[in-house]
Structure formats: structure tokens, C-alpha cells
Write an enzyme that holds these catalytic residues in place. Structure first.
Site, short mmCIF file in Angstrom:
data_model
loop_
_atom_site.label_atom_id
_atom_site.label_comp_id
_atom_site.label_asym_id
_atom_site.label_seq_id
_atom_site.Cartn_x
_atom_site.Cartn_y
_atom_site.Cartn_z
N HIS A 9 33.90 40.51 -12.86
CA HIS A 9 32.59 41.15 -13.02
C HIS A 9 31.96 41.58 -11.68
O HIS A 9 31.50 42.70 -11.54
CB HIS A 9 31.63 40.22 -13.75
N ASP A 51 37.04 44.38 -19.06
CA ASP A 51 36.02 43.63 -18.33
C ASP A 51 34.71 44.09 -18.94
O ASP A 51 34.33 45.26 -18.79
CB ASP A 51 36.05 43.95 -16.84
N HIS A 52 34.02 43.20 -19.66
CA HIS A 52 32.89 43.70 -20.45
C HIS A 52 31.77 44.26 -19.59
O HIS A 52 30.90 44.97 -20.08
CB HIS A 52 32.39 42.63 -21.44
#
Ligand code: BG6
Length: 511
Positions: A260, A197-198
Site C-alpha cells: 500500500h 492491491d486494494h
């Protein structure tokens, strides 16, 4: 300031050098590999954080020569690099790129991939450690992993490791996320799977744990006795652009919330882990996500707002109506904006609402977590000219301002009593001169050193989907009823304001 710079430089110098390995990218011809993965590898190379013995194997579905792939990746790097490209570093990095053709629809191609990989491992001395990065559409995750398992590339023997990075979206609902976890866990163990998950690669997001647990003053007041509510905002200016077919099947909720926004929520709401270590941290994150109260469909409708943008302008950019976007159904009911009210059923957070909002084509790009504290009693100012006190917020800024701001009341200088709200702000850029990064550097580096603290565990992913599932179901059943239009460039649908207004609260104003 010079001291902080030295400290930052020494965190890079002191960082462990990763083991020799082969970095295998599936979907190497795609946008993600060009835009983020290669620029992140370049940044790691520029800071000397890649292994000494290293090779990159790009896997494409159609034949391409090594040189063609290198040229294409170099073009991508020039376009998307976050820092000035040093040609010698870039050339050295791309010189270790080879291209292999493989497609899970043709299982024999994976036997070929294995043979080629073994040969490259000998010639580059990359030691038999393998990192497989699935930068492909999600429908290919399980088929690729199955083939890797079948040909034995996920086996870890003779002290070597084999790791799988899986991109988002991890499933499209609770059922599909469980099925994907089951498929992957049949061929690899949890320790080998790195669900990316960036958001967890962003420094400010990682800093939430440090802010909370490395400072004595916040944790004692971080609970329902002192916090009125929490607002999590991820607003974007961009419209859907060329991603119509992906986005129309996905929507704002699936695209942003269980991943996010829930990363932000879990870091803000979790209990202190016993150690700063992957298992301890990930267990606390999973625990708090599992404590999000599951809503009935009626409750979900009552506690949510979804919107879809209509045409408008943002600055001098004109955004066309969502329904006119390429590859979007003209009668689509997909939401481009979602706002939710959630509650966390545990001792710390009982009765404290968490309001989440995210949307496309809004007037401003902003990502932040705002902790709103309970108001101070007004009694002492009753007989003064002071009419009201401003709201006390602690705001964790992720974008565009990376930092932390505290909003509090202060006396206006002068002979009589007057009070005004002021803001005390810490900005990362004022203290640390970090080079801009993609956010993927830390994640790729951590995977290479075998630290999965910043990756999602199967239980967290499923807990996230479980919490949003009632909203997905309720919205599907409601069709277009309740889908609120909002103008591109605005702050989102008015109904989102009403969601807080009925609780006597309001969103922090954009901008
Ligand atoms: C991606 C979503 O995961 O995150 C995109 O698919 C979104 O739709 C992006 O734009 C937002 O990331 P960031 O880092 O710009 O907030």
C-alpha cells in the site's frame, strides 16, 4: 455542480460492458469474499457494469449446497453492502451463484471443477471466459494456480480469456515473492496475472496521476529543486483484533509498506509515462521503485523505527496490550508500527527524503501523502513583526478526507504586516456525489475488461520487497532491541519523531 454530476454519470454510462464470463471465487466462504468481493459485484450489478451473461462459481473446500452458499453470501451482503441493497438486484446476482467443492490437496477435485465449469458455461452462455479470484490465504495461491494449470483452465484458446486475480500478501519477503512469481509465470503469462492491491481501487489514489500530469502547474515544481521532503502516512485506529495469528507472523512493515505505501510512493514519485496505458504506467512505477536506494542493515536500523502498542483507549474503545491479543506470542517482537526514511536515487529525487509511517491502534485513522515544499526566503520580512513563515504543504488526502489541500502563507487583514498559515481544500464529496464503494469495483471491472493498469507487475512487486528487505533483516537480527512501545491511542513511538527531528524536520500533526 450539476454538470460534474452529469459527467460522473456519463463515465459510468460510457464504460465498456465486460465480455461474458464466469467469475470463480476460491475461498468463497471466507471473510474477503463476504466483506468485499460480493459487495463489489453487487455495486457493479447496481450500476449495470456486469456482463449480460455471467455466473459466479464459489469454490469451497467442504461440500455446501448452492442455496447454503447463496444464503451465506446474502447475509454478508446485507451486513457489508456500501449502499442500500435493492433486493431484486441482489437476488438476480446471487441466483447465478453455484458452489463447487475443490481442494488443491485433492487434485482430482480440480478435474471435477473443470467439468462443472464447462457445464455452467453452456447453461449460462458465459462464453468460456474465466476469471479466477484467489481470495484465500497466500499459502494456497501457488497450489491452486498449479491445479488450474494442470487441468487446462488457464489456457486461452478460441479467442477466450482466462485471468487470475491474486490477493495480497504477495510473498513475505523478496525470496518468496520471486518464488511465487516464478511459479505463476510457469503456468500463466504476465498478462493473465492480476496482482491486487486494494489501494489502487481508491479514487484518490488513482487521482494522483491526474493531479500530477493533467495540470500544468504541479509538474514543473515536482522535483528536488522545490520539494524538501515527502511524508506518507497510513495510520489506523484499529488494533490487531482477531487477526493475531496472521499479524504476528507479518507485522506492520510486511502488511503495509511494500504494497500500500509503495503504491502511494510510486505514483507520487514516478516519471510521466508516455501514455495512460498499462504497460507505460507500470513500467514507470517499477522504475521508480527500483531506484529506491538499497540500504545496508546498519543504515536500515539508523533510518527506521519500529514500535509495538501497549494497552490504551481510543475514544471510548479500550484496546488491550498487543502482547495480550489472541494468537499473539506473549514475547512477540512483531512491530505494529513502522516508520522509514527512504531515498530515491534518480535525477528528480536525489537528496529528497521520503518518510513513511504506518501503525495500528493510533489516535486517528488517516491516510495521506504530504509534499513539503522548500521554504521561501525569509529575508524580506526580517525587519517586520513576522517571526516565521508556515510550512508549505500539498496534502493528498486518501482517508478520511478524500481530497487535496494546499497550505500557504497569507496576510492577516489589518494595518500592520502579520502572516498566518491558511489551507485551501478540494474535497471529493463537495463536487461529486459518488455512492460509497468498497474500492474493489474498479479492480474487478478492470480485470473483466482486461485492463491491468491498476494491478502490480512482477517487477514492481520484487522491487518493493527488495527495498524493504534490509529493514526486515536488520529488525530480525536486532530482536527486541530497538522495539519502541507506544500507547494505544497515541501518535506512535516518540522515536518516530526523532527520525525526522535529527534532519530538522517534523511529521505533520495527526488530526
Ligand atoms: C490491509 C491490511 O491490506 O489493509 C490491514 O492487511 C489494513 O492490516 C488494511 O488494516 C488497511 O486498508 P485501508 O483501506 O483501511 O487503509
Amino acid at each position: 455542480m450539476i454538470e460534474t454530476e452529469k459527467r460522473r454519470a456519463s463515465t459510468i454510462q460510457d464504460a465498456k460492458k465486460p465480455d461474458a464470463c464466469a467469475f470463480v471465487i476460491f475461498g468463497v466462504t471466507g471473510d474477503l469474499a463476504h466483506r468485499l468481493v460480493i459487495p463489489a459485484l453487487y455495486n457493479l450489478a447496481a450500476t449495470n457494469l456486469l456482463p449480460e451473461h455471467f455466473c459466479i462459481v464459489g469454490v469451497a473446500r467442504e461440500a455446501m449446497s448452492d442455496d447454503e452458499l447463496r444464503d451465506s453470501l446474502m447475509k454478508g451482503l446485507r451486513k457489508f453492502a456500501t449502499r442500500q441493497v435493492d433486493e431484486s438486484i441482489a437476488e438476480q446476482l446471487l441466483a447465478c451463484v453455484s458452489c463447487v467443492e475443490a481442494d488443491p490437496k485433492e487434485p482430482a477435485s480440480f478435474d471435477g471443477l473443470k467439468t462443472k465449469l464447462e457445464a455452467l458455461e453452456c447453461s449460462t452462455e458465459s462464453g468460456g471466459n474465466r476469471l479466477f479470484y484467489l481470495a484465500t490465504p497466500p499459502s494456497a495461491f501457488a497450489p491452486i494456480a498449479n491445479q488450474l494449470g494442470r487441468v487446462g483452465l488457464l489456457k486461452e484458446d478460441n479467442g477466450s480469456w482466462s485471468r487470475l486475480i491474486v490477493e495480497k500478501p504477495f510473498g513475505t519477503d523478496l525470496k518468496s515473492a520471486k518464488a511465487l512469481n516464478n511459479d505463476l509465470l510457469k503456468i500463466a503469462n504476465e498478462q493473465q496475472i492480476y496482482r491486487i492491491d486494494h489501494y489502487l481501487g481508491k479514487e484518490t489514489v488513482q487521482n494522483i496521476l491526474v493531479l500530477r500530469f493533467a495540470n500544468g502547474m504541479f509538474e514543473p515544481i515536482w522535483n528536488r529543486n522545490h520539494i524538501d521532503h515527502v511524508q506518507i502516512t497510513v495510520d489506523e485506529k484499529l488494533g490487531v483484533g482477531h487477526r493475531g495469528s496472521f499479524y504476528d507472523a507479518t507485522g506492520a512493515l510486511r502488511d503495509m509498506v511494500p504494497n500500500h505505501l509503495f503504491q502511494l510512493l510510486s505514483l507520487v514519485a514516478m516519471e510521466p509515462p508516455a501514455k495512460f496505458e498499462a504497460n507505460a504506467v507500470r513500467s514507470e512505477k517499477a522504475e521508480v521503485l527500483a531506484a529506491i536506494q538499497t540500504q545496508t542493515q546498519d543504515e536500515a536500523l539508523h533510518n527506521s523505527v519500529r514500535g509495538q502498542y501497549t494497552g490504551g483507549t481510543i475514544g471510548d474503545v479500550t484496546i488491550e496490550d498487543y502482547l495480550k491479543t489472541e494468537n499473539v506470542k506473549p514475547d512477540s517482537t512483531t512491530e505494529t508500527y513502522a516508520a522509514l526514511k527512504l531515498t530515491i536515487d534518480n535525477w528528480r529525487w536525489a537528496g529528497v527524503p521520503f518518510y513513511l509511517r504506518t501503525g495500528k491502534a493510533l489516535g486517528i485513522k488517516r491516510t495521506e501523502v504530504a509534499i513539503k515544499f522548500k521554504r521561501a526566503p525569509f529575508a524580506m520580512f526580517r525587519d517586520t513583526p513576522v517571526e516565521e513563515l508556515v510550512e508549505n504543504y500539498l496534502v493528498i488526502g486518501v482517508e478520511p478526507t478524500e481530497g487535496i489541500a494546499l497550505h500557504f502563507n497569507t496576510k492577516v487583514p489589518g494595518p500592520s504586516i502579520a502572516i498566518d498559515g491558511v489551507e485551501m481544500t478540494f474535497r471529493y464529496k463537495d463536487y461529486f456525489k459518488a455512492e460509497p464503494a468498497t474500492g474493489y469495483e474498479t479492480l474487478i471491472y478492470d480485470c473483466m475488461i482486461g485492463d491491468n493498469i491498476l494491478f502490480q507487475r512482477a517487477d514492481s512487486v520484487e522491487a518493493g520487497w527488495k527495498a524493504v528487505q534490509p529493514f526486515l533483516d536488520a529488525w530480525k537480527a536486532a530482536g527486541d532491541s530497538g522495539l519502541a512501545p507506544y500507547k494505544a491511542g497515541s501518535e506512535g513511538p516518540k522515536a518516530a519523531d526523532d527520525l525526522l527531528k535529527r534532519d530538522g524536520r517534523r511529521w505533520r500533526v495527526l488530526g
